[in-house]
Design an enzyme around this catalytic site. Sequence first.
Site, PDB file in Angstrom:
ATOM      1  N   ARG A 523      22.047  22.227  -6.658  1.00  0.00           N
ATOM      2  CA  ARG A 523      21.134  21.289  -6.004  1.00  0.00           C
ATOM      3  C   ARG A 523      19.948  22.063  -5.427  1.00  0.00           C
ATOM      4  NH1 ARG A 523      24.142  16.456  -4.806  1.00  0.00           N
ATOM      5  NH2 ARG A 523      25.355  16.157  -6.716  1.00  0.00           N
ATOM      6  N   GLU A 525      17.890  21.744  -3.118  1.00  0.00           N
ATOM      7  CA  GLU A 525      17.532  21.123  -1.849  1.00  0.00           C
ATOM      8  C   GLU A 525      17.115  22.214  -0.864  1.00  0.00           C
ATOM      9  OE1 GLU A 525      20.828  18.882  -0.466  1.00  0.00           O
ATOM     10  OE2 GLU A 525      20.864  17.523  -2.183  1.00  0.00           O
ATOM     11  N   ARG A 531      25.958  22.429   6.373  1.00  0.00           N
ATOM     12  CA  ARG A 531      26.835  21.856   5.353  1.00  0.00           C
ATOM     13  C   ARG A 531      26.217  21.780   3.964  1.00  0.00           C
ATOM     14  NH1 ARG A 531      27.356  15.344   6.012  1.00  0.00           N
ATOM     15  NH2 ARG A 531      25.168  14.796   5.669  1.00  0.00           N
ATOM     16  N   HIS A 532      25.031  22.375   3.764  1.00  0.00           N
ATOM     17  CA  HIS A 532      24.373  22.322   2.465  1.00  0.00           C
ATOM     18  C   HIS A 532      24.245  23.709   1.849  1.00  0.00           C
ATOM     19  CE1 HIS A 532      22.937  18.334   3.917  1.00  0.00           C
ATOM     20  NE2 HIS A 532      23.026  18.036   2.644  1.00  0.00           N
ATOM     21  N   GLU A 701      30.607  13.474   5.301  1.00  0.00           N
ATOM     22  CA  GLU A 701      30.919  13.046   3.942  1.00  0.00           C
ATOM     23  C   GLU A 701      31.490  14.201   3.128  1.00  0.00           C
ATOM     24  OE1 GLU A 701      28.676  12.855  -0.148  1.00  0.00           O
ATOM     25  OE2 GLU A 701      27.442  12.272   1.548  1.00  0.00           O
ATOM     26  N   SER A 704      31.600  11.342  -2.771  1.00  0.00           N
ATOM     27  CA  SER A 704      30.739  10.208  -3.090  1.00  0.00           C
ATOM     28  C   SER A 704      31.151   9.685  -4.456  1.00  0.00           C
ATOM     29  CB  SER A 704      29.273  10.635  -3.098  1.00  0.00           C
ATOM     30  OG  SER A 704      28.428   9.530  -3.315  1.00  0.00           O
ATOM     31  N   ARG A 752      33.271  21.778   1.376  1.00  0.00           N
ATOM     32  CA  ARG A 752      33.262  20.886   2.547  1.00  0.00           C
ATOM     33  C   ARG A 752      34.670  20.475   2.943  1.00  0.00           C
ATOM     34  NH1 ARG A 752      28.326  16.463   2.530  1.00  0.00           N
ATOM     35  NH2 ARG A 752      26.630  17.928   2.163  1.00  0.00           N
TER      36      ARG A 752
END
Length: 778
Positions: A523, A525, A531-532, A701, A704, A752
């Site tokens: 990802r 991001e 948490r990323h 989360e 998903s 996670r």
Amino acid sequence: MVVLEPLRLSGEAGSLAVEKILAAARLAGLEVELSPGGQKTPCGLSVPELRSANGNVVRHTNAILRQVAQATECGLLGNNFTEEGQVDSWMEWASLEVDHLVLEGDGCGGACDTLQAHLAGRTFLVGQRLTLADITVACSLRGPLEKAGLDELRKSRPNVVRWLLTCVHHMGPAQPQAKAAPAAKEVAAKPKEAAKPKEAAKPKPAAAAPKEATPAPAAAAAAPAEGEASAEGGKNAEKKKKKDDEKKAKEEEKKRREEEQQAAADAKFKGPDVTLENYEAHAFGNLFIQSTRKTGREWAPVSALVASMKDQQVWVRARVHNSRKQGNKLCFLTLRQDVATVQAVVFGQEIAGFAGALPDESVVDIFGKVVCPEAKIVSCTQCDVELHVEKIFCIGRSTALPLQLADASRSEVDFEKDPSLVRVGQDIRLDNRVIDLRTVANQAIFRIQSGVCTLFREFLLADGFQEIHTPKLIGGASEGGADVFRVDYFEGDAFLAQSPQLYKQMALMTDMPKVFEIGPIFRSEKSFTHRHMTEFTGLDLEMTFKDHYHEVLDVIDGLFNHIFVGLTKRFPREIEAVRQQYPFQDLKWKYPCQRFRFDEAVGLLKKHGPAILEKRLKAAATDYDRGLIQRHLESINAKHEEDDISTEDEKVLGVVISDQYGEDLYIIDKFPRDVRPFYTMPDPADGRWTNAYDVFLRGEEITSGAQRIHCPKMLEKAAAAKGVPAASLQSYIDAFKYGSYPHGGAGIGMERVVMLFMNLNNIRKTSMFPRDPKRLSP
């Protein structure tokens, strides 16, 4: 002073990173040649690169700052090991928090509050003089604070202003001058100029000029003075060079003598060099294993050493966790093997001397007898036994460690009892990850991580799932949007897969009814949260169903129950090992777990969330924190049922559900259509919602998923509505044209799950070699 070769720095002139490095170099007395360049992170973030005279390359701002500070005896890293650890912590804080607050324009109020409290009664952040801690934090804050106005800031945070002005005085200009790297053409031209004959340099006769403009007598008088000054300067330079050479020679001689003395001391207890051919004839020594023979030795794991083995003789291979000599004939070793430790006792002058001289973290083979001491050895996991050593061989001698395992293993409880203890910062840990991973807590974390994958695979295989492996180089963005890594692919572009989503669905259309995969997810991001990461491990599953997508939800619910029950039963020792360093409360969950519609979850948040935030608001210590909490409180009160819930909303909702239902694991179903991917099936009764769900653990989360669209025409329309080019997904869409099954699935973030099962504070603790926008190594 010894003249050092200039350091070559590639980076973006005027950037915050370059400003910090140049300021540190100037204070360290180093010359830096700056040239444009340096690498870029996958997200486009500048990564400065330093190349020293010997060709070594160092990348990333904090690593370069440490290299600069170590080049001379400038004291910028602190005056002792404790101060070095504190400097590292401040540098990490500046790079991970302050720099991003500045870049994102979020204000520096919280950072200033932290500094105001810390600088009470202090001149500098660490110790009694300016260090890299002051340089990196001051460079980060100087611009925004000066722009906001120091006079106004002085009223509320005088300590910060005093400290900042002191740092500025020491550092000098905001952007210290660096010597530009010589251009290749200019360097190449110099020999040609030197080769020109002297006659070519003779001046041409001057044209007639007014007398006032040609004061020849004054110029003639000035020439001898300039020559005398030049000669005097040359003599001083020669004297200085001679003095520096003499000083350097003395230092080298002193270093040589110290090395000789150390070598003599090491040789005394170094022990003989032995091989697998002759080790039986020795009680100790250095054994280099090159697969020359099989010895037939029978080995015992450290964790298997128990009281029932009393008087048995065993071979053990382990690391020297620490050693302690008592007199000339006795030495105690603590041996460590993964999460287990045992005490070994060595008797005898020569063999104890050899054992006591072994550096920590060396790997040893020990042959000894299992003995049960009268008192338990509380410092070891195998507290009922110890080994009385008969033979000891060093098979892997350690050099000096970049960080101490004792420092890296301390718990938050230790720091609360003694705040002066050295705290190893996250950057230091990750820069030296091979050493950091040896701590007992980290060994346990990654055993638990392995257990999560095993239990995931175990449950699904028992339920009729088939494991698959999908490509990670794809022709289009699998999730849509801009958070995708683009890579060169021969004459065109390719993308790193954001998930195996499309290929899981395509696999179902080949008549594989239930599939799963464990693999990497990428990802792009630009996120620096706890948490990323830009790369993580996905636990993905996809299955067909008969009537309703809740059949998929039932499987997911059972899967998590199997994982958490399995971890609790199979890894109690590892869980306790993590708890010793990172205290946490056991996870609370029920099977089946609580399920809420999205609008119901928002209603719970609006009903019970404000009371939680108002309590936090009263307890907030700073205006900055109060402002954040107040804005969050206002956003919850104004939230509509279709508004997406933020990360902070999720955390508050987790507290609400834990208080109201006594559970940390729950599912939220029926998410709004606007916040889900293009392939999500809309709700049949109300198009505002979807047949989509998330699974939450401790308010965050972890999963998903949704029912997927299996109608090709509906899929094309949905992709177009989300701005995803259908051409790049044509093979995916075509997979549903030849007869398709209703189906759904989920993607689970493995790191996670591990992080939240043990309530750790950062996902990087559960990734062996984490990747984020600032880290691509080790």
